[in-house]
Each structure stands twice: as C-alpha cells, then as structure tokens.
Design an enzyme around this catalytic site. Structure first.
Site, PDB file in Angstrom:
ATOM      1  N   ASP A  84      -9.168   3.437  -2.146  1.00 31.11           N
ATOM      2  CA  ASP A  84     -10.233   3.994  -0.864  1.00 31.11           C
ATOM      3  C   ASP A  84     -11.353   4.592  -1.245  1.00 31.11           C
ATOM      4  OD1 ASP A  84      -8.023   3.216   0.722  1.00 31.11           O
ATOM      5  OD2 ASP A  84      -7.146   5.180   1.118  1.00 31.11           O
ATOM      6  N   GLU A 127       2.454   5.066  -4.096  1.00 30.63           N
ATOM      7  CA  GLU A 127       2.664   6.005  -5.071  1.00 30.63           C
ATOM      8  C   GLU A 127       3.913   6.793  -5.515  1.00 30.63           C
ATOM      9  OE1 GLU A 127      -1.210   4.516  -3.936  1.00 30.63           O
ATOM     10  OE2 GLU A 127       0.118   6.109  -2.769  1.00 30.63           O
ATOM     11  N   ASP A 134       0.873  -1.291  -0.006  1.00 28.86           N
ATOM     12  CA  ASP A 134       0.114  -0.060  -0.049  1.00 28.86           C
ATOM     13  C   ASP A 134       0.978   1.226   0.188  1.00 28.86           C
ATOM     14  OD1 ASP A 134      -2.299   1.402   0.255  1.00 28.86           O
ATOM     15  OD2 ASP A 134      -2.542   1.479   2.293  1.00 28.86           O
TER      16      ASP A 134
END
Length: 881
Positions: free
Chosen positions: A542, A448, A445
């Site tokens: 999300d 990015e 997770d």
C-alpha cells in the site's frame, strides 16, 4: 574564584539521584552477555567441516539466562557456500523445517569418517578448502569469535567481535565491517529513501500489515539477507543470510552489523560471489529458484479497490480498448465477494452468471482475470467453506481452541498452512471456486497475518523480554496480527513461525492452481519470506500517490531482485490518496518497465485508469508500446531468473561492478544486462540528471539519439512530458516484436533483432521461447527453445550475425520468423555490396543512414525461421575507424 556551594535543594536532588542510580542502575550498564569460550574441536578428515563445543564465559540474566553450552558447526556445502550454525548443544531448538526450505543436513560426530582430536585447543582453528575462496577461522580467545575471509585477498567478510550472546529468547551477534569500502544492500522489507543501506539504521524483521508509504518500518516481509559490494577491490561481492524466522532487529552502524534475534538459532550462510550476479545465483540455489511466470503476466494489469459491479469492470475494459492502450489482465479487489467471504460472489453486483460471461469475453479477447482472496475464513454456519474447514480441522489454535480473529468479513478463523490438511482444504476451495469463475491467477493479501483486533497476552511468547522495534514503537508482537502464543500443526508456535505465513500460503496457492489448471500458476502475495520467490510474485504493498513513493518504488524493486523475487512491481499512480495527472503520467512511464506492471488504487480516491487523462494516455501508449515490443526480452530475462536467480530489474552495479559511482544509484535501474531506465521522479521537470556508465547508450525510442561516455558521468538528458529515457548499452543484442494490445497478438508478430555495438564492435544476446504456460519452464526439452546471437564487425569487409540454437526441442518457434535486423553504433562510413544468408546471396532490402558520428543499418524483408540456426553476412566496404 572557587566553586559555588550547592544550595540545600540541590543537595537533596543530588542525594535522591545518587540513591536512585545505586538502586536502579541505567540499562546501559547492564551486560547482556559475556560470550563463550572454545572447548573441544572435532574436524572432518576431508576438511569439509569443523565442529566445536562452546561454553559460556560468565552468565548474565539480562533478557533471560544464558544457555551454558553451544555447538558450532562450520561446513562447506558447495565451493561457494559456507554455513556456520550455532545452537544449544543439549536441547533442540526451533529451526525452519526442512519441508519448508530444504537444505543440507548438519554434519555431526555420528557421521564423522575420521576425527582429529587434541588435548589442547590451538589458538585458531582454520577450516579451508583449495576449492573455495571462503576461509573459516574459530579464534580460541575469551570470549571466542569466528571470522570468514577470502582466500584470494585475505579480506575479512565477517568478524564476530566482541562476543556471542545466546539465550532462550534473545540471541545477539555482531560483525565488524570496513566502512571505508563496504556497501550493503538488502535486509527487507522496508520502504527506504535509498537502495544502499545508510549508517545508524535499524531493520526490524517481523511481518506486519503496515502501509508501504510508512518509511523505515517493518512491512509485509522478512528477508535477513544482505549483499556487500566492496569498493576495494572494486566490485568484489559476497552475500550473508541468517536463516531464522523469528523476529529480530538488525542494526547497521556503518562499521558493524548487529543481529538481535528473539528465538531460534544462528544459522548463517556465506556466499562467495565474487560478482553480484554470482551471489544471487548462489543464494537462490539454496533458497529456491524464482518461479517461472506465465507469459501473459508480463502484460499490463488494471485493478482498483472500489469497482462497483460487473458493468464497472466492463466499462474499464472498454475504456482501454477505445483508447488503444494495452490491457492484458483485469483484476478485482474484495468488492466482488459476498460479504467479503473468500470463494463467493456478491449476488447483486457481481452475480455468478454475469461474471462468467465477463471472464469468458476477456478470454475471447486474449485477456485474463485475477481476483483477491484473504486468509481469514468467515465464522459462519451457513458458509460452506467454513463448514468444510471445521470438518477438516485446519485452523490455527490458541488457548485450546481455534483462534478467533477479525478481518473484512468480521469474525474469522485462519487456516494453518503448516497443516497438510489445510493445504488440501485450500486447494479444494480454489478448485470449487474456479468451476464457478475460471480465474487465471490469484492475489493473496492480508497474509502477514493481518488482524483487526489485538489479542490478549497469554504467556511470555506474547511479550518476550527483548522488545524488537515493531512498527517503530516496540509494539507487542501480536499487535494487529494473531497471538504469538498461537499453536500451529506439530505444536509449532506462532512466535517461531509468524514470518512464514505468507510463504506457506503462497506455496499452497501455487500448488492449488497447478493441481486445478495443469498450467503455470500466477500468484501475487503481499507477505513474503526467504524463498517466497519460488512460488509467487510480489508487489510493494500500500504505497501512496506521492512523488516520494514514486522514487521509493525503485529501491524496493531492486531489493526484491536480491531476495530472489524478480517478479515485482509497485501500484502505478499510487494506491492511497488522490493522484494527479502529472504524477500518474510520470508513474506509468516508470511502471511500464517494472517487471510486474499494474495500476491499482484505493476506494474513495480519484479514479486513475490510464485513459482518463489525455497526457497519461499518450505516455501509456508510448511506454507500454515499448514494453510490449520488449516482451521477448522480458520473458528471456524470466528464463534467466528461473535458472540462475538473476533479477529482471537490477541495480547499475550488477553490470558495472568496477564503477564505484554506480553503488549509490537508486533513481535508475537496468532491465537485464543492458537496458537502462532513467525516469523523471520530481514534479515540473522535463530533464533527467542520469548517471551514464562507460559505453555507448542508444535511445530505444529514437535510435539516432546516442550517449557516448568514455568514463561514467552524470548527464542531463531531455525528458519531455510524454517520454521516459530508455537506453540500450552497446554490446547487447535484444529480441523485439511488434507492439499490440495483448501479449497473444504480440506473439503472432515477427521478430526484430536490435544489435547495438560498443567500441569493440561485438554484441551478444539470447532469446527463450516456449508456450508461456507450461508448468515447468525449460522442463521437457521438446517444448522450448533457447537461441543465442553473436554479431561482429570484420574490419573493412563485412558485418556478421549468427544464431545458435542451444535447445531446439522439436523446433519450438518454427512458425516464428526474424523479419528485420537493426545494427546500431556503426562508427564508420560504409557501402553495402551484398547480403549472404547461410552462404547464399539474398535480395533483402538494406538501408543505411549515418547521423553524426554513428550510423544505423537495417535489413528488412527477412523470413528467417527463428528456430533454425542462421548466419548472415553483410558485405561492406569503408569499415574504418
């Protein structure tokens, strides 16, 4: 009456405005570039490639100076793939490295067997091959342009009018598109209301930690690929990829598409299709086939950010068991870590000894366990992982030292996965951790990269002249991430490699799990790029517990099928905000048929495990019960995805490309070729206005419920509170097994073949079998089986079904048997006289029932080995229309 004279104050304002306009002309009058003209042209004698020198027509300083000379190379890499590459002819520029995405070398004059030169340049240079439907043309106009068209129809697929702009930090190219017949899909990752792209929309590609419930903003991944499905001729499909990892805006104006890129080169790939499935096949042949997922990953997954301790985890597992709802995989978010540090366990709430017992118990029950890890490594001298990372020098650099960011553990350094040492460091840390806690997969997770602080501007890389529409407000490139001026291994800037981080971490994690377990890895990643599907699954990020987000999930899932990431799902019941019983009820009905099916929610929101509400539990048992019966079908679709890139979840036009009404459908989807999912997406509704393509559609919850349409049309279908509509199209054979609480138990049950006839009274299907965990899917031929099925009705005499073992190996599946076969869509009355199995009469039980216009027949009590070829004939009379 004449005009009213200006008052003195008006004259003053007019004068000031005029002076301002003269001194500071509006930006709309600035010419970004004047394009390029064709110079010398070199051709390969075999007509496989063409190389041209381009020189700038006139310079413009907007967004920087134009690069004076460019080299354009057009080349056929396969019969179905044409590449057009444009770059600086004198200086090497950033391109995605070959070791990241392997591809064909660019033809150059040095390797030219024979060249054709002429003193004058023809007005148009054509590159054409009789083996390809793609034709390239370089037009020697001023400015020059190129086109890509179809040989078979003359249809223009790409037309770079009016000009090409090429600067150091700004590249622009536009293609004209026929709006009356083009239907575009792709260009992600964004949350969109519709699957088909809408006119006057901008797609910013710059990976960002932005919540998926935010519409129309750049999200976690960058995929500069689109598919164009033309309505004339109906279904003619091609694909276009700009292989470039730099930030960009892609503007779709309906009649044109414009790329505004802040670095790198133009490296276009055109895929001929001409069907949607063929485009995805050709695309994934280039970028990498989707990774095979372990069989268990197709079960149901449960997660939550906010599980408090081991007892909480145990109670959730027990809750599912008590409610008799399938639970395959238990997950844990960042709660399990010690101060949010990777590869650690909270000694109070998740002590190692108790956690090991918990995971061992899951494994005893045939269940699995997955945990999250983030890329940021806590800067802590007492933290062994940090010390080993420092020793190996594996972290991203900035301004002469390791870049210091901030995420959940506080100050962190970020591993640089372009560095081979970082890949080995990552693999070692995962191996060390798995010795403490034998997790079955990893969830990566925040990759990015996400950063809780905004770095300082160091140089022009952090603030380039053209501002892409980052986060919808032209936020700086380093907003909520690491600085664009950061330096990776090999002196690669973050400016160029930013969008690759999630891809590179996925590859490193995939490698680490294979190295440590020797089994097929399961990696779930948030951040993706072109080719990420080769290493990982993805979830939509999300989302929120809203009805809108429920509907949006379909478009995003369909997009990632196009991008070569077929293992895709959304957080069931919504991640952020408080869900409701009705929303969660309808969401599990839909989510049960996502390729990746996981319930996940945010801390400090209401709990939403499926057993907490009676209505949700009822729907879950029903929908997941069918999912588990369909596991052989899901897994066979995974095999197809791995071999050809074919998405598991597909838009309707993949199976019905000539039905132009399917082009705008984004509230339904297909699993494979013929299983259609039509969910309720609005509160209070107990019917669905579903689009039903031409054919016969059989309800998989009740075979007697059939929809028969001679032409595609919208139909209102009942959808009671506990029901989602799932239909099988006539002409398909799907393998099914018995529902159970785990995939291990499903695999031990016998098979049912469900044969659905259309008007032609024929049907086909296939089944893939292996151990579900070998690293290579369909690798060693002795460890897997592929079986095809064909069935037909012979007018007035018999019904036949036969199997053919396409690959049997050593008879994988020899202990598995077909126990029964169900035939649907028998549009005639009949009487059964006997059943022959491989030429011998059998006393198996046959039941036939006719309701309305259609009958169903079931053969029960079979013990036919699935790994052995068979032919079954049911002798009948009365088979007339």
């Amino acid at each position: 009456m004449g005009p009213k004279p200006l008052c003195p104050i008006s004259l003053i304002l007019f004068y000031c405005f005029s002076i301002t306009f003269i001194l500071y002309p509006c930006s709309c009058s600035r010419v970004v570039g004047y394009g390029y003209k064709v110079g010398s042209v070199v051709r390969d004698s075999s007509e496989r490639w063409l190389s041209a020198e381009l020189s700038v027509v006139k310079k413009s300083s907007v967004y920087g100076d134009d690069i004076e000379n460019l080299n354009l190379v057009a080349s056929y890499e396969t019969e179905d793939r044409l590449r057009v590459r444009i770059t600086d002819s004198k200086h090497q520029r950033w391109e995605i490295p070959q070791h990241v995405i392997p591809r064909e070398p660019v033809p150059t004059r040095r390797f030219m067997p024979k060249s054709n030169r002429s003193g004058s340049i023809p007005e148009t240079q054509i590159l054409s091959s009789e083996n390809s439907d793609l034709v390239f043309a370089l037009h020697a106009t001023s400015p020059s342009r190129f086109t890509v068209s179809r040989r078979s129809t003359g249809d223009i697929l790409f037309d770079t009018s009016p000009r090409i702009v090429f600067k150091d930090k700004y590249l622009e190219i536009t293609s004209n598109i026929p709006p009356e017949k083009s239907n575009l899909y792709g260009l992600g990752e964004h949350t969109k209301r519709t699957f088909r792209l809408v006119t006057n929309d901008t797609f910013t590609l710059w990976n960002a930690d932005t919540a998926a419930f935010a519409e129309d903003l750049n999200l976690y991944g960058s995929h500069p690929f689109y598919m164009d499905v033309r309505s004339s001729p109906a279904g003619a499909t091609h694909g276009v990829l700009l292989l470039n990892s730099n930030g960009m805006d892609v503007v779709y104006g309906g009649s044109y598409i414009t790329y505004k890129v802040i670095g790198g080169i133009f490296d276009f790939y055109f895929f001929a299709g001409p069907t949607p499935l063929e485009v995805v096949d050709q695309y994934t042949e280039l970028i990498g086939r989707p990774a095979p997922m372990p069989y268990w990953s197709f079960g149901f997954h449960q997660c939550r950010w906010g599980y408090k301790n081991v007892s909480d985890l145990k109670s959730v597992v027990a809750g599912y068991a008590e409610a008799n709802i399938p639970l395959e995989v238990m997950w844990t978010d960042i709660d399990y870590m010690n101060a949010y540090k990777d590869f650690t366990l909270d000694p109070i709430n998740f002590p190692a000894e108790e956690m090991k017992k918990f995971v061992d118990k899951l494994h005893e029950n045939g269940q699995k366990y997955v945990v999250i890890i983030d890329p940021g490594i806590s800067v802590n001298e007492s933290y062994p992982t940090f010390l080993r990372g420092m020793q190996d020098d594996v972290f991203l650099k900035w301004n002469g030292t390791n870049y210091l960011g901030k995420v959940w553990p506080g100050p962190v350094y970020f591993p640089d996965f372009l560095n081979p040492a970082a890949v080995e460091f990552w693999a070692r840390e995962i191996s060390i951790f798995r010795k403490t806690l034998p997790v079955d997969g990893l969830w990566i997770d925040m990759n990015e990269l996400s950063n809780f602080i905004n770095p300082h501007v160091l140089n022009s890389l952090d603030d380039p002249p053209y501002k892409i529409n980052n986060s919808g407000v032209k936020r700086r490139l380093d907003g909520k991430t690491v600085p664009a001026s950061g330096i990776h291994y090999g002196n690669v800037t973050e400016y160029n490699a930013h969008n690759l981080h999630g891809f590179l971490e996925s590859r490193a994690t995939n490698y680490a799990l294979i190295k440590d377990t020797g089994k097929r890895p399961f990696v779930l990643t948030r951040s993706t790029f072109v080719g990420s599907g080769k290493y990982a699954a993805h979830w939509t990020g999300d989302n929120a517990a809203t009805w809108n987000d429920l509907g949006y999930s379909i478009s995003t899932i369909l997009n990632f099928g196009l991008f070569g990431i077929p293992m895709i799902g959304a957080d069931i019941c919504g991640f952020s905000g408080d869900t409701t019983e009705e929303l969660c009820n309808r969401w599990i009905q839909l989510g049960a048929f996502y390729p990746f099916s996981r319930d996940h929610s945010e801390i400090d929101t209401v709990r939403r495990e499926l057993y907490l509400w009676d209505s949700v539990a009822k729907s879950a048992k029903k929908a997941l019960g069918l999912r588990y019966r369909l596991l052989p079908y899901f897994y066979t679709l995974m095999y197809g995805a791995h071999m050809t890139g074919a998405p598991i979840a597909r838009p309707l036009f993949f199976s019905f490309p000539q039905d132009t009404n399917t082009y705008g459908i984004n509230t339904q989807f297909l699993l494979g070729n013929g299983v259609m999912i039509s969910p309720v997406l609005n509160p209070g509704e107990v019917t669905v206005n579903a689009y039903i393509p031409k054919g016969r559609w059989f309800n998989l919850f009740d075979y007697a419920q059939i929809i028969h349409e001679d032409n595609g049309t919208h139909v209102t279908i009942n959808a009671p509170e506990d029901t989602i509509n799932v239909h099988l199209n006539g002409g398909n054979i799907i393998p099914m097994q018995q529902e159970a609480l785990t995939t291990d138990l499903v695999k031990k049950s016998g098979f049912e073949l469900l044969v659905a006839y259309g008007e032609e009274r024929i049907a086909t299907g296939e089944l893939f079998l292996d151990d579900g965990e070998s690293v290579e899917m369909a690798g060693d031929e002795n460890h897997w089986s592929l079986i095809s099925f064909e069935s037909e009705v012979v007018e007035g005499s018999e019904i036949r079904i036969r199997s053919k073992v396409m690959n049997g190996g050593d008879g994988f599946g020899k202990d598995m048997v077909v126990e029964n076969i169900v035939f649907l869509g028998l549009d005639f009355g009949l009487k059964v006289h006997g059943v022959l199995i491989n030429g011998n009469y059998s006393n198996v039980k046959v039941e036939y029932e006719k309701k309305g216009d259609f009958g169903a027949m079931e053969i029960q009590g079979l013990k036919q080995s699935i790994s052995k070829e068979f032919e079954i004939k049911i002798e009948i009379s009365g088979a007339t229309s």
